[in-house]
Design an enzyme around this catalytic site. Structure first.
Site, PDB file in Angstrom:
ATOM      1  N   ASP A   1       0.810  -1.343  -0.012  1.00 45.11           N
ATOM      2  CA  ASP A   1       0.094  -0.024  -0.193  1.00 45.11           C
ATOM      3  C   ASP A   1       0.903   1.171  -0.073  1.00 45.11           C
ATOM      4  O   ASP A   1       2.080   1.178   0.028  1.00 45.11           O
ATOM      5  CB  ASP A   1      -1.064  -0.110   1.100  1.00 45.11           C
ATOM      6  CG  ASP A   1      -1.998   1.137   1.202  1.00 45.11           C
ATOM      7  OD1 ASP A   1      -2.445   1.528   0.426  1.00 45.11           O
ATOM      8  OD2 ASP A   1      -2.337   1.326   2.302  1.00 45.11           O
TER       9      ASP A   1
ATOM     10  N   GLU B   1       2.619   5.009  -3.986  1.00 40.64           N
ATOM     11  CA  GLU B   1       2.595   6.049  -5.106  1.00 40.64           C
ATOM     12  C   GLU B   1       4.041   6.724  -5.083  1.00 40.64           C
ATOM     13  O   GLU B   1       4.326   7.258  -6.198  1.00 40.64           O
ATOM     14  CB  GLU B   1       1.489   7.097  -5.000  1.00 40.64           C
ATOM     15  CG  GLU B   1       0.300   6.223  -5.013  1.00 40.64           C
ATOM     16  CD  GLU B   1      -0.264   5.394  -4.007  1.00 40.64           C
ATOM     17  OE1 GLU B   1       0.311   5.594  -2.823  1.00 40.64           O
ATOM     18  OE2 GLU B   1      -0.968   4.294  -4.186  1.00 40.64           O
TER      19      GLU B   1
ATOM     20  N   ASP C   1      -8.676   3.636  -2.871  1.00 42.25           N
ATOM     21  CA  ASP C   1      -9.837   4.087  -1.723  1.00 42.25           C
ATOM     22  C   ASP C   1     -10.874   4.422  -2.355  1.00 42.25           C
ATOM     23  O   ASP C   1     -11.454   5.969  -2.702  1.00 42.25           O
ATOM     24  CB  ASP C   1      -9.205   4.911  -0.778  1.00 42.25           C
ATOM     25  CG  ASP C   1      -8.050   4.475   0.029  1.00 42.25           C
ATOM     26  OD1 ASP C   1      -8.020   3.351   0.105  1.00 42.25           O
ATOM     27  OD2 ASP C   1      -7.355   5.272   0.538  1.00 42.25           O
TER      28      ASP C   1
HETATM   29  O1  MIG Z   1      -3.876   5.932   4.448  1.00 41.60           O
HETATM   30  O2  MIG Z   1      -3.680   0.794   5.463  1.00 41.60           O
HETATM   31  O3  MIG Z   1      -5.687   1.980   0.337  1.00 41.60           O
HETATM   32  O4  MIG Z   1      -6.840  -0.139   1.632  1.00 41.60           O
HETATM   33  O5  MIG Z   1      -6.620  -0.077   4.345  1.00 41.60           O
HETATM   34  C1  MIG Z   1      -4.678   4.863   4.571  1.00 41.60           C
HETATM   35  C2  MIG Z   1      -4.819   1.278   5.806  1.00 41.60           C
HETATM   36  C3  MIG Z   1      -3.873   3.662   4.154  1.00 41.60           C
HETATM   37  C4  MIG Z   1      -4.894   2.988   2.148  1.00 41.60           C
HETATM   38  C5  MIG Z   1      -5.415   1.711   1.577  1.00 41.60           C
HETATM   39  C6  MIG Z   1      -6.240   0.865   2.311  1.00 41.60           C
HETATM   40  C7  MIG Z   1      -5.908   0.572   3.726  1.00 41.60           C
HETATM   41  C8  MIG Z   1      -5.257   1.927   4.373  1.00 41.60           C
HETATM   42  N1  MIG Z   1      -4.455   2.386   3.612  1.00 41.60           N
END
Ligand code: MIG
Length: 801
Positions: free
Chosen positions: A405, A408, A483
């Site tokens: 996650d 980016e 998200d």
């Molecule tokens: O700033 O890890 O897209 O799937 O549950 C949020 C917590 C961070 C974003 C991800 C989401 C995940 C969440 N993350």
């Protein structure tokens, strides 16, 4: 008319006259009087690379996207110099290069113009960063349509839009928001029945304009790097995509369990809660294979650690979950907490693995653990180190998959939500700033993760899922669309995004079922799961901020709908796995938007909702509340309504009934659809029989395939798979099913149970491989029109009484 001179005044520079030409086998170079070089490389008869230099100087050639395994070679290449032009002819296309201005026109061998430069290559010098802003513009004939470009949450047909590629953490993105998480600078153009593709392999921020600025022009440009693009000729759209996917790489097969249903939430903890959720799935008999641990499983969000209060003995827990058929997947983010008592941080510091700013300080940013530094995943040494960090998680604890996650990369509370431009990256030995490395950062993290998980899971297959991706990421990882929000509009977006990803070489994608932000009604959740089971990746996920999103939180009716559709996915596993095999082997998109299915039918060019799951199942989600059905377009050909078995003629819009427990779903006539029995998880049952549903068709042969293997491991690469090819031929009083089998894998079952659907006659006689077999011997069930036959037949011949 704008002349070139006027444009020069606006800062654009153009190639001058061609002054020299040379050819070295597959490479053809043209040099202009003002120092532009165009290098054309013929990769295949229908795949050609165009690369432009200014100041007589190319950069060192390097790409993260291009796969080493792609097909290369051509059977024909002729280059002829004419008075005003050069003609380059391959077995599939002709490229004309104008000597005056270096503009290219690409034609098919019948002389139809497929793609033609408008201003062609032009550029602007960048005073601030050095180098150029490189630009390309092409003529856009009236009626041309555009598809592709990854995860853009907008209409499938991009005509009239301008889009940008710059990976962005875009929480709760909205329809038409751009850019979001992924950068896939590849599009398909379709004009007068012929399709072509363009892949602009440039990791800087790129832009694509599809007749937005000027009605009859498309253009693309980048904030740095080279004008370096690949042209793919079809004319068939699927061939454009398979050629692009071959060039940027195909995935290995995932473990079959990864195609099961997954349950996720931010976050399931402590252990007791995780077990409550998994037990409830078993109790309610909703099949499920994957259970996810989001960031709270870690100790203070430190990657590769565990919160021992919530998870005192992860190894035992993971083993107990595995006992019950659940595979544990854990999240791993790129940010490493600045903490002198943390071994990951210390190792990276000792080895100089973190990204630095232009003048030397570390790239510091706030993410979940607080202040963090970030590994430079574009450095091969860093990737090697990172992959080694998975030893404990995978090898010792038994985690089966890793979820990347925030790659980016996302940074909190700063403008731009990411690294500043000046951050330095190794870029595999081609040092550069973040302007160039940004879009590839997430893919390199996923690659390093994939290599680690694979190393420690071997001889089993790894499973990786990523949020950010650039072209080529499909070689290492699956992805989800980030998200999204629990709204009906987002259900529409979800449907489009997954189709678009499939057209962009990244089929193994799904959305957060039910929506990540906010909370769906039971009805919305039901409609979403009905769509989600037809997505290559199928996972419910939510932020957990607005209530729970397990199927049972919506009440009994929704539990029943969820079970019905998840069961259907598990029954269709052999069909889905075969789709994946065709994707992994040939790059064939797992979902086909209607335009990809039938580009010759102009009705399909602006359709967004209907798609083909694999090759033979037409699906169209209900995307409105209180619906009892919907209108939809049935593509040309004849179909059976899966639920009612009603025969329906395509090429028209139809109203289709679909109450809350139903999704419009049709099977192409002549199809043979393979099914397994319902299992609560992959491998729960030994498959004792393969069910085949045969949908009668009068006339031409229809081919169906079934791929099977050990469901995990790499033996399939050594030929240990079973690929059955069935062809169905139907006449008025008889049908013939031929089977051809490839591969050395021996399936666990001995028989097929075949169900004949819509057979227009009563079965009188059955011949297996030219021998008449008494109906009792094949357990003929006249009421259900089923028979049971040994799996090894070559030809089944059935005739009417
Ligand atoms: O700033 O890890 O897209 O799937 O549950 C949020 C917590 C961070 C974003 C991800 C989401 C995940 C969440 N993350």
């Amino acid at each position: 008319m704008i002349t070139n001179t006027e444009l020069e005044h606006r800062g654009n520079l153009f190639p001058g006259k061609v002054i020299s030409f040379s050819q070295n086998v597959d490479k053809i170079n043209f040099t202009t009087e003002n120092g532009v070089i165009l290098q054309i490389t013929i990769l295949r008869g229908s795949v050609v690379r165009f690369r432009f230099a200014t100041d007589d100087n190319f950069e060192k050639d390097f790409s993260y996207a291009i796969s080493e395994d792609g097909a290369r070679g051509y059977s024909k290449l002729e280059v002829t110099e004419k008075v005003n032009q050069y003609d380059i002819i391959t077995s599939r296309i002709k490229i004309v290069i104008n000597k005056n201005d270096l503009k290219a026109t690409i034609l098919d061998l019948e002389g139809n113009v497929i793609c033609k430069d408008d201003w062609g290559f032009h550029w602007e010098q960048s005073y601030e960063f050095g180098g150029n802003i490189v630009k390309m513009s092409k003529s856009a004939p009236q009626g041309e349509c555009y598809y592709g470009l990854g995860d853009k949450p907008m209409h499938l047909n991009l005509k009239g839009k301008r889009v940008e590629n710059w990976a962005t953490d875009q929480y709760a993105f909205s329809k038409d928001q751009d850019p979001i998480y992924k950068s896939v600078p590849f599009y398909v153009g379709l004009h007068e029945e012929r399709a072509y593709g363009i892949f602009f392999d440039n990791t800087f921020k790129t832009f694509f304009d599809f007749c937005h600025e000027r009605r009859n022009v498309t253009s693309f440009w980048a904030h740095g790097g080279e004008m370096n693009y690949y042209f793919f000729y079809g004319p068939n759209m699927q061939e454009v995509i398979t050629r692009y996917t071959d060039l940027t790489g195909k995935p290995e097969l995932p473990p079959l369990w990864a195609l099961g249903y997954h349950q996720c939430k931010w976050s399931y903890y402590p252990e007791k809660k995780v077990k409550e959720v998994t037990s409830k799935f078993r109790k309610l008999k909703i099949p499920c294979d994957g259970i996810y641990l989001d960031i709270d499983y870690m100790d203070g969000f430190r990657c590769f650690t565990w919160n021992k209060e919530y998870f005192p003995d992860p190894k035992r827990m993971v083993a107990e979950l595995a006992e019950d058929g659940f595979k544990t997947v854990v999240i791993i983010d790129p940010g490493i907490k600045i903490d002198k008592d943390y071994w990951v941080y210390n190792e990276a510091m000792e080895n100089d693995y973190f990204c630095k700013r232009a003048d030397g300080p570390y790239m510091r940013g706030k993410v979940w653990p607080g202040e963090c530094f970030f590994p430079d995943f574009t450095n091969p040494k860093v990737r090697e180190w990172w992959s080694g960090l998975f030893k404990e998680l995978i090898d010792e604890i038994g985690v089966k998959g890793v979820w990347n996650d925030m790659n980016e990369p996302a940074v909190m509370e700063v403008p731009g939500k990411t690294f500043p431009d000046d951050v330095r990256h190794d870029y595999d030995g081609h040092p550069c700033s973040h302007r160039k490395a940004h879009n590839i950062y997430g893919t390199q993290m996923a690659k390093a993760t994939y290599e680690g998980v694979k190393k420690f899971a071997y001889p089993k297959r790894p499973f990786i899922i990523t949020r950010s991706a650039y072209s080529g990421a499909q070689r290492f990882t699956s992805s989800w669309t980030g998200d999204n929000v629990a709204t009906w509009e987002h259900l529409w977006i979800a449907n489009i995004q997954v189709q678009r990803m499939c057209m962009s070489g990244m089929s193994f994608t799904g959305t957060d079922i039910g929506g990540f932000a906010e909370h769906p009604t039971g009805e919305l959740y039901a409609r979403w799961i009905q769509l989600g089971v037809f997505h290559p990746f199928c996972r419910t996920h939510s932020s957990g901020d607005h209530g729970n999103q397990e199927p049972w939180t919506f009440g009994e009716e929704i539990v029943d709908v969820t079970r019905k559709f998840v069961e259907l996915r598990y029954q269709l596993l052999p069909y889905l796995y075969t789709m994946f095999y065709e994707y992994a082997e040939e790059g064939i998109p797992m979902l086909k938007p209607l335009v990809l299915y039938d580009q010759l039918d102009t009705q399909t060019h602006y359709r967004t909702d209907e798609f083909i799951f694999g090759n033979q199942i037409l699906v169209c989600p209900v995307q409105e509340p209180n619906a009892k059905g919907r209108r939809m377009y049935i593509p040309r050909g004849n179909w059976y309504n899966y639920w009612t078995r009603e025969y329906i003629k395509g090429g028209l819009e139809h109203w289709v009934d679909a109450d809350l427990d139903c999704i419009p779903m049709f099977i192409k006539e002549g199809s043979i659809i393979p099914k397994y029995p319902v299992q609560q998880y992959v491998g729960e049952k030994k498959i004792e029989q393969l069910n085949l549903e045969v949908y009668y068709k009068l006339g031409n042969k229809e081919v169906s395939k079934v791929f099977e293997d050990a469901q995990d491991g790499y033996d399939y690469m050594k030929g240990r798979f079973s690929l059955r090819t069935f062809s169905f031929t139907g006449k008025e009083n008889e049908i013939i099913i031929q089977q051809h089998k490839n591969g050395t894998f021996i399936t666990t079952y001995e028989t097929f149970k075949i169900e004949f659907i819509a057979l227009p006659f009563t079965i009188g006689e059955i011949e297996i491989d030219n021998e008449v077999v008494p109906l009792t011997k094949v357990n003929f069930d006249a009421k259900n029109n089923t028979i049971v036959v040994p799996k090894g037949f070559s030809e089944l011949h059935i005739t009417a009484v």
